[in-house]
Write a protein that holds these residues in place. Structure first.
Motif, PDB file in Angstrom:
ATOM      1  N   MET A  80      28.239 -32.371 -11.698  1.00  0.00           N
ATOM      2  CA  MET A  80      28.028 -33.267 -10.716  1.00  0.00           C
ATOM      3  C   MET A  80      28.742 -32.828  -9.442  1.00  0.00           C
ATOM      4  N   GLY A  81      29.457 -31.805  -9.441  1.00  0.00           N
ATOM      5  CA  GLY A  81      29.784 -30.860  -8.490  1.00  0.00           C
ATOM      6  C   GLY A  81      31.246 -31.400  -7.636  1.00  0.00           C
ATOM      7  N   ASP A  82      32.098 -32.257  -8.362  1.00  0.00           N
ATOM      8  CA  ASP A  82      33.289 -32.729  -7.978  1.00  0.00           C
ATOM      9  C   ASP A  82      34.350 -32.670  -8.852  1.00  0.00           C
ATOM     10  N   VAL A 126      32.523 -34.446   0.347  1.00  0.00           N
ATOM     11  CA  VAL A 126      33.547 -34.686   0.422  1.00  0.00           C
ATOM     12  C   VAL A 126      34.567 -33.631  -0.180  1.00  0.00           C
ATOM     13  N   HIS A 185      29.277 -44.734 -10.071  1.00  0.00           N
ATOM     14  CA  HIS A 185      29.652 -44.211  -8.662  1.00  0.00           C
ATOM     15  C   HIS A 185      29.234 -45.130  -7.575  1.00  0.00           C
ATOM     16  N   ASN A 212      25.702 -39.963  -4.775  1.00  0.00           N
ATOM     17  CA  ASN A 212      25.832 -38.560  -5.337  1.00  0.00           C
ATOM     18  C   ASN A 212      26.149 -37.291  -4.616  1.00  0.00           C
ATOM     19  N   LYS A 255      31.510 -29.944 -13.160  1.00  0.00           N
ATOM     20  CA  LYS A 255      30.765 -29.007 -12.556  1.00  0.00           C
ATOM     21  C   LYS A 255      29.558 -29.330 -12.388  1.00  0.00           C
ATOM     22  N   TRP A 273      27.458 -42.945 -15.883  1.00  0.00           N
ATOM     23  CA  TRP A 273      28.050 -42.376 -14.680  1.00  0.00           C
ATOM     24  C   TRP A 273      28.109 -43.239 -13.614  1.00  0.00           C
ATOM     25  N   MET A 298      33.856 -44.087  -3.581  1.00  0.00           N
ATOM     26  CA  MET A 298      34.727 -43.931  -2.379  1.00  0.00           C
ATOM     27  C   MET A 298      34.431 -45.148  -1.476  1.00  0.00           C
ATOM     28  N   ASP A 352      32.564 -22.209  -6.136  1.00  0.00           N
ATOM     29  CA  ASP A 352      33.482 -21.924  -7.457  1.00  0.00           C
ATOM     30  C   ASP A 352      33.669 -20.694  -7.837  1.00  0.00           C
ATOM     31  N   ASP A 353      32.590 -19.910  -7.945  1.00  0.00           N
ATOM     32  CA  ASP A 353      32.142 -18.711  -8.338  1.00  0.00           C
ATOM     33  C   ASP A 353      32.558 -17.577  -7.288  1.00  0.00           C
ATOM     34  N   ARG A 385      27.420 -37.704  -1.151  1.00  0.00           N
ATOM     35  CA  ARG A 385      28.689 -37.945  -0.561  1.00  0.00           C
ATOM     36  C   ARG A 385      29.786 -37.477  -1.327  1.00  0.00           C
ATOM     37  N   ILE A 386      29.861 -37.764  -2.800  1.00  0.00           N
ATOM     38  CA  ILE A 386      30.747 -37.324  -3.654  1.00  0.00           C
ATOM     39  C   ILE A 386      31.212 -35.679  -3.570  1.00  0.00           C
ATOM     40  N   VAL A 387      29.948 -35.046  -3.589  1.00  0.00           N
ATOM     41  CA  VAL A 387      29.975 -33.461  -3.671  1.00  0.00           C
ATOM     42  C   VAL A 387      30.468 -32.982  -2.232  1.00  0.00           C
ATOM     43  N   ARG A 398      25.096 -29.769  -5.052  1.00  0.00           N
ATOM     44  CA  ARG A 398      25.801 -29.207  -6.306  1.00  0.00           C
ATOM     45  C   ARG A 398      25.812 -27.864  -6.499  1.00  0.00           C
ATOM     46  N   LYS A 448      28.180 -26.229  -4.493  1.00  0.00           N
ATOM     47  CA  LYS A 448      29.599 -26.354  -4.767  1.00  0.00           C
ATOM     48  C   LYS A 448      29.902 -25.343  -5.784  1.00  0.00           C
ATOM     49  N   SER A 449      28.851 -25.124  -6.884  1.00  0.00           N
ATOM     50  CA  SER A 449      29.059 -24.177  -8.176  1.00  0.00           C
ATOM     51  C   SER A 449      29.304 -22.865  -7.684  1.00  0.00           C
TER      52      SER A 449
END
Lengths: 430, 439
Positions: B146-148, A323, B118, A317, B144, B116, B199, A393-394, A319-321, A386, A389-390
């Motif tokens: 999950m941030g990706d 990247v 992954h 979870n 949103k 989900w 990934m 975005d804002d 790593r995905i964010v 997360r 990232k949020s």
């Protein structure tokens, strides 16, 4: 010759109870000496103020099968954990912050560890730390009489990467003339034998001027096609070339090895070899008991699978964010260091690449509270990423989250790597 | 399976909320190849538990041209038997990289959930906040939370939740080849979405040769009949709509290809802004991506302008309803007002004809596009189409592109699969598997 394989063989033979001597047969990578070899117990400092470079020590030790490793915080240093170790490795970071968090008590514990025969290996910030200084916090670590050559009364003009080119040091400035690979030349003094020229990366570490109390092991000898000049080339030459890059100093019954460049960086096998040689050559001569984990700490079957799966879930979870964040132009200042999103994944990848090994293993060695802590910390990292990232975005500020995030990443990597090394250092299975 | 595979079949039990994994056996691949060959086999194994099966082809997610396809296999509410739906864009590829080659979804969850997937981890997570949301908002919320932004989604909208036979499983925000009512099937399972991200890496048996040959095939395609053509407008022209370019021109913004596909089969149109603008759009949702050529064509034939057709298609995608079915139903009513059509989507019912025994989605035009496949005669055309789709669905080739490019012959595909996997799949095996899945 595969240097990693050579050291892995030594460590594996020693773990099997085979008696080995320096320079003989399987240990021919080391200089000759009549002493018998034994497995070193190594503390890796990962406390407050460190950057990600302590992970390079973890990588080096893993590749060479040094598996009796303890990852340490400032509290552990103060609480006497050094007493059971042979070696204490301190890599890069914010020197003043490291000193501040170790405090007077931590300084005394390190000094006492060395004086009682321990080996201190410091690179970059870890090399600055024990040098003579009157600056607040650093004045608790005046262990060796070595001067910093890259010190100036005025801030030199930066050609690039201004924030990384120099930093305040009391009334003076420590400046970093170059980054990336530099050429080094050994003096041939033991244990740095076998290679005359080699390379290592410099990321803000010192160039040094030693007194007669220290042995010079290597000098800065030149630049490479990868060297990045942060100041005028002439100033870089004047500051580095012919100055000391690696020194060995005795203190009490112990020794300090100070490296300006990161000898532990995983892309530099000869420099890595010299770190390992230093460890075997000057590790503590006697030692106290190593605290062994009881059988309740060994997880097998569904309990082990659940732990590994829970860790894997959160690291995936994260790593995905992480990247995705790398595509966003953002930097954070933590202490006097600049952090980019790419640094996040350095911590995560150090864990991710080892999860498969834990998945395949029959058992994992970890106390129940450690299992809980690693999963909770991993979940926290995911949540922070997360959130970050949020906010990005804002178009909102993320500096406060960055402090928390990098601290959590450091703790997460520490806990995980401790489980990893404990699991395989104790020959459960692999 | 060591190569072109993550070697895992995921079993998801929505009744218990638990997942388990099986290895993908080499023997199964040797006998059933992959894609719909294996999803059909898994369907037989689990058919008592109302399975929905996601599956990849051996070439899905590789460098082989047009390797964008994954499939959904399930019993269709419209036909009552096992059918297969393609999904492309980046989602087909992403499924492969989640670490699962096949995902068997069984039973029904008590509460709304989403899956989900992954990096080899499968999580069944609460979807209470997603339930009731349209397709676009669901994908936005998933990405949103999950941030990706690269997470790929298979999503149902209100139509699926309400149990409409016309409900579609959409990909991210867009229509997809589900003409079977699989949106209803997921809705009945209380499964709002499947989110995909991975990934990982794929191992290739003869990696260097495989990659070199993929580039050679690409080069051959570049010089083929599709050179200089792009987007849905050229496909429509090839299908006989000679005025398609002029019809679409007022709204066309850009064309977009699915993963590694040499032809952009999708066209993005601007509905709320001038499509000729060169700056960032001021509107957060300036338009719509056309992914369903058949639906667009039907709306054009009903006399709608391209902009009005775009409005209808967008409304269908948000609601998660099959736009081709909608186009067919409203075509019969003669309604041309997009607002009225949009309002009629709520609770829309109707019957849509399905060719007898059809198993592959009519989302793919029934004729060769651009490329010359050397066909003659009506029955030959139908047989050719079914076989071509079967091959695409077995190996993971974009099913529209499969009908454009004779360069991707069965011989070439088999050679590349054997090179990539180290297996020795023969033409006889392929013939047998095609016969099995089409029977």
């Amino acid at each position: 010759m595969n240097l990693y394989h050579s050291y892995a063989t030594i460590n594996q033979k020693l773990a099997q109870g085979v008696e080995l001597h320096y320079g003989e047969e399987e240990a021919s990578v080391l200089p000759r000496d009549p002493r018998p070899l034994r497995i070193p117990r190594i503390g890796v400092y990962a406390g407050t103020g460190t950057s990600h470079s302590w992970l390079w020590f973890a990588e080096l030790f893993d590749r060479m099968s040094f598996h009796e490793i303890l990852f340490m915080t400032e509290d552990m240093v103060r609480d006497g954990f050094l007493e059971s170790l042979d070696v204490f490795a301190m890599s890069g970071g914010d020197t003043i912050r490291i000193a501040e968090w170790l405090g007077q008590e931590g300084g005394r514990a390190i000094e006492s560890f060395i004086r009682e025969g321990g080996l201190y290996i410091g690179s970059c910030a870890g090399a600055y730390l024990p040098l003579k200084s009157s600056k607040q916090h650093l004045d608790r670590f005046n262990f060796v009489d070595i001067k910093i050559a890259n010190l100036s009364k005025t801030r030199p003009e930066a050609k690039r990467m201004g924030r990384k080119a120099s930093t305040n040091y009391g009334c003076d400035f420590v400046y970093h003339p170059v980054r990336e690979d530099v050429c080094l030349r050994t003096t041939g003094k033991e244990p740095f034998t076998g290679f005359e020229y080699f390379r290592a990366p410099l990321y803000g570490g010192p160039s040094m001027v030693t007194s007669r109390d220290s042995d010079v092991l290597a000098y800065y000898d030149g630049f490479t096609e990868k060297t990045l000049f942060l100041v005028e080339e002439s100033l870089a030459e004047e500051t580095l070339l012919g100055k000391v890059a690696a020194a060995r100093t005795a203190m009490g019954d112990g020794h300090l090895y100070l490296f300006g460049p990161h000898f532990e960086h995983p892309l530099f096998p000869i420099a890595n070899h010299l770190v390992a040689a230093a460890i075997f050559w000057d590790m503590k001569k006697g030692r106290k008991n190593w605290k062994s984990l009881d059988s309740e700490s060994i997880l097998e079957g569904p309990a082990k699978e659940k732990l590994v799966r829970d860790i894997k879930r959160e690291i995936s979870n994260s790593r995905i964010v992480a990247v995705g964040l790398e595509a966003i132009p953002v930097q954070w200042i933590i202490g006097c260091k600049t952090y980019e999103p790419e640094k996040i994944r350095v911590f995560l990848e150090a864990i991710w690449k080892r999860i498969n090994t834990l998945e395949r293993s029959r058992s994992v060695c970890a106390q129940s509270e450690t299992c809980e802590e690693v999963v909770v910390t991993a979940s926290r990292v995911t949540r922070l990423l997360r959130q970050m990232k949020s906010r990005m975005d804002d178009h909102s500020d993320t500096q406060d989250l960055a402090w928390d995030l990098f601290d959590s990443l450091r703790r997460l990597a520490m806990i995980f790597l401790q489980i990893y090394f404990d699991s395989f250092g104790r020959s459960l299975d692999s | 399976m060591d190569y072109l595979s993550s070697n895992k079949i995921l079993i998801v039990d929505l009744n218990t909320g638990e997942t388990s994994e099986d290895a993908l056996d080499d023997d199964l691949v040797s006998q059933k190849i992959g894609g719909v060959g294996i999803t059909s086999s898994l369907y037989e194994t689990y058919k008592d538990r109302d399975p929905v099966i996601l599956g990849t082809g051996l070439l899905t997610g590789t460098l082989f041209p047009a390797s964008a396809l994954s499939v959904i296999s399930a019993k269709s509410p419209r036909t009552g038997y096992l059918t297969h739906s393609p999904f492309t864009l980046k989602a087909g590829m992403e499924l492969k990289y989640t670490g699962f080659d096949y995902v068997v979804i069984l039973g029904r969850s008590e509460n709304p959930v989403f899956l989900w997937l992954h990096d080899g981890v499968a999580d069944i997570l609460d979807a209470a906040e997603l339930w009731g949301k349209d397709v676009w908002n669901t994908t936005d919320l998933l990405r949103k939370s999950m941030g990706d932004d690269l997470i790929q989604t298979l999503v149902i909208g209100p139509a699926g939740e309400e149990g409409s036979d016309l409900a579609q499983v959409c990909v991210n925000y867009w229509a997809n080849g589900d003409c079977w009512g699989f949106g209803k099937v997921l809705g009945e399972k209380n499964l709002k979405a499947v989110a995909l991200r991975g990934m990982g890496l794929l191992e290739i048996s003869d990696a260097e040769d495989f990659v070199d040959q993929c580039f050679e095939i690409f080069e051959a395609i570049k010089g083929s009949a599709l050179e200089g053509k792009r987007g849905v407008e050229d496909i429509l022209i090839a299908l006989g709509e000679s005025d398609a370019r002029e019809w679409l021109a007022p709204v066309v913004h850009r064309h977009s290809a699915c993963y590694n596909t040499p032809y952009p089969t999708n066209t993005f149109i601007y509905l709320n802004e001038d499509p000729t603008t060169l700056t960032e759009p001021a509107e957060p949702e300036p338009g719509f991506m056309i992914t369903d050529i058949g639906a667009l064509l039907a709306l054009k034939k009903s006399g709608l302008s391209a902009a009005d057709a775009g409005h209808v298609l967008r409304a269908c995608a948000r609601r998660g309803v099959d736009p081709a079915a909608v186009a067919e139903i409203i075509g019969k009513t003669g309604q041309k007002d997009p607002k009225a059509i949009e309002q009629s989507l709520e609770g829309l019912q109707g019957t849509v004809a399905v060719p007898q025994g059809a198993k592959f989605s009519s989302w793919v035009p029934q004729n060769p596009i651009f490329g010359d496949f050397g066909l003659s005669g009506e029955s030959s055309l139908r047989d050719w189409w079914v076989r071509r789709q079967a091959v695409a669905y077995l190996f993971g080739i974009h099913p529209i592109f499969a009908n454009m490019s004779p360069e991707l012959s069965e011989e070439v595909i088999l050679e590349m699969v054997n090179k990539g996997t180290g297996l020795d799949l023969s033409q006889e095996t392929l013939d047998q598997v095609i016969e099995d899945i089409c029977s």
